[in-house]
Design a protein around this motif. Structure first.
Motif, PDB file in Angstrom:
ATOM      1  N   LEU A   1       1.042  -1.344  -0.145  1.00 17.51           N
ATOM      2  CA  LEU A   1      -0.599  -0.236  -0.212  1.00 17.51           C
ATOM      3  C   LEU A   1       0.884   1.190   0.347  1.00 17.51           C
ATOM      4  CD1 LEU A   1      -3.583   0.833  -0.056  1.00 17.51           C
ATOM      5  CD2 LEU A   1      -2.375   1.364   2.727  1.00 17.51           C
TER       6      LEU A   1
ATOM      7  N   TYR B   1       0.774   4.219  -2.613  1.00 13.82           N
ATOM      8  CA  TYR B   1       0.590   5.703  -2.541  1.00 13.82           C
ATOM      9  C   TYR B   1       2.085   6.178  -2.653  1.00 13.82           C
ATOM     10  CZ  TYR B   1      -3.232   4.803   0.435  1.00 13.82           C
ATOM     11  OH  TYR B   1      -5.033   4.131   0.681  1.00 13.82           O
TER      12      TYR B   1
ATOM     13  N   GLN C   1       1.329   7.569  -6.384  1.00 15.65           N
ATOM     14  CA  GLN C   1       0.764   8.626  -6.707  1.00 15.65           C
ATOM     15  C   GLN C   1       0.441   9.074  -6.059  1.00 15.65           C
ATOM     16  OE1 GLN C   1      -3.554   8.195  -4.419  1.00 15.65           O
ATOM     17  NE2 GLN C   1      -4.177   9.486  -4.891  1.00 15.65           N
TER      18      GLN C   1
ATOM     19  N   ALA D   1      -6.451  -2.900   1.151  1.00 16.16           N
ATOM     20  CA  ALA D   1      -6.952  -1.524   0.675  1.00 16.16           C
ATOM     21  C   ALA D   1      -7.745  -0.475   0.076  1.00 16.16           C
ATOM     22  CB  ALA D   1      -5.821  -1.545  -1.078  1.00 16.16           C
TER      23      ALA D   1
ATOM     24  N   GLU E   1      -8.671   2.477   2.056  1.00 14.03           N
ATOM     25  CA  GLU E   1      -8.374   2.907   2.095  1.00 14.03           C
ATOM     26  C   GLU E   1      -9.933   4.549   2.319  1.00 14.03           C
ATOM     27  OE1 GLU E   1      -8.437   6.885  -0.415  1.00 14.03           O
ATOM     28  OE2 GLU E   1      -6.946   5.429  -0.520  1.00 14.03           O
ATOM     29  N   LYS E   2     -10.935   3.355   2.713  1.00 16.15           N
ATOM     30  CA  LYS E   2     -12.388   3.737   2.945  1.00 16.15           C
ATOM     31  C   LYS E   2     -11.639   4.647   4.258  1.00 16.15           C
ATOM     32  CE  LYS E   2     -15.652   1.938   5.300  1.00 16.15           C
ATOM     33  NZ  LYS E   2     -16.162   0.901   5.892  1.00 16.15           N
TER      34      LYS E   2
ATOM     35  N   ARG F   1     -10.315   7.869   4.243  1.00 15.28           N
ATOM     36  CA  ARG F   1     -11.252   8.501   3.306  1.00 15.28           C
ATOM     37  C   ARG F   1     -11.741   9.737   4.692  1.00 15.28           C
ATOM     38  NH1 ARG F   1     -13.965   6.169   0.594  1.00 15.28           N
ATOM     39  NH2 ARG F   1     -12.048   5.551  -1.215  1.00 15.28           N
TER      40      ARG F   1
ATOM     41  N   GLU G   1      -9.430  15.290   2.719  1.00 10.41           N
ATOM     42  CA  GLU G   1      -9.004  13.982   2.874  1.00 10.41           C
ATOM     43  C   GLU G   1      -7.774  14.259   2.393  1.00 10.41           C
ATOM     44  OE1 GLU G   1     -10.280  11.923  -0.982  1.00 10.41           O
ATOM     45  OE2 GLU G   1     -11.978  12.379  -0.559  1.00 10.41           O
TER      46      GLU G   1
ATOM     47  N   ALA H   1      -1.542  11.716  -0.897  1.00  5.41           N
ATOM     48  CA  ALA H   1      -0.969  10.665  -1.302  1.00  5.41           C
ATOM     49  C   ALA H   1       0.053  10.378  -0.056  1.00  5.41           C
ATOM     50  CB  ALA H   1      -1.076  10.307  -2.884  1.00  5.41           C
TER      51      ALA H   1
ATOM     52  N   LYS I   1      -0.282   9.671   3.150  1.00  4.48           N
ATOM     53  CA  LYS I   1      -0.708   8.134   3.388  1.00  4.48           C
ATOM     54  C   LYS I   1       0.844   7.790   3.613  1.00  4.48           C
ATOM     55  CE  LYS I   1      -4.955   9.010   1.750  1.00  4.48           C
ATOM     56  NZ  LYS I   1      -6.017   8.878   0.154  1.00  4.48           N
TER      57      LYS I   1
END
Length: 140
Positions: free
Chosen positions: A27, A31, A34, A100, A104-105, A108, A118, A121, A124
Motif C-alpha cells: 500500500l 501511495y 500516486q 487496500a 482507503e475507506k 478517507r 482528505e 497520497a 498517507k
C-alpha cells in the motif's frame, strides 16, 4: 474498457518488489507512486513526517492519536463513540492494511474527521511508513 486500463496502469506503477512485500509495504508503494504523479517534487516516504503528522493536532483540534493513542501499537478508543479501536501498527495488528479498499475507506473517513479534508497520497505514505516501523513495547 477505460476502468480496466486505469487499474492496469495503477498495478504497473507498483514496483515488482512490492508485489511480494507486506500489505503495508504494498500500500505504501501504491501511495508513493500516486504522490509522485501528483507532485514532481515528491522525494519519497518519511517515517518522521508520518510520526509528526499522526501526533499533530489538525483542523478540528484532533489528531490521529486522539483516538488511536500516541502509541499506535496499542488499542485505542474512539473519542466520540468510545468504540474500541484495534492497533494501527501492522506489527501489533497483522490484518492492518491487508485490504487496500478498506484502508482507503478508513483514510478517507478519518482524514475528513481530523483534517476536514482528505489526506494526500504523500501524507498517507508517510503515516504508513511510520506505522510499519513500529514494534509493540518499543515504538521507533
Amino acid at each position: 474498457m477505460l476502468p480496466f486500463l486505469c487499474a492496469l496502469s495503477a498495478l504497473m506503477s507498483v514496483p515488482p518488489a512490492a508485489l511480494s512485500a507486506s500489505p503495508a509495504a504494498t500500500l505504501q508503494a501504491r501511495y508513493a507512486a500516486q504522490a509522485a504523479r501528483e507532485d514532481r517534487a515528491y522525494r519519497g516516504a518519511s517515517s518522521e513526517r508520518g510520526r509528526r503528522f499522526f501526533l499533530a493536532k489538525h483542523g478540528s483540534d484532533w489528531s490521529c492519536a486522539s483516538c488511536h493513542t500516541p502509541d499506535a501499537t496499542a488499542t485505542g478508543k474512539h473519542a466520540v463513540t468510545g468504540r474500541r479501536l484495534q492497533p494501527l501498527a501492522p506489527s501489533a495488528n497483522p490484518a492492518r492494511f491487508a485490504d487496500a479498499a478498506k484502508a482507503e475507506k478508513w483514510f478517507r473517513r478519518n482524514c475528513r474527521d481530523v483534517l476536514d479534508r482528505e489526506c494526500t497520497a504523500a501524507e498517507k505514505v508517510d503515516v504508513i511508513a511510520w506505522l510499519d516501523g513500529l514494534h509493540p513495547g518499543g515504538a521507533r
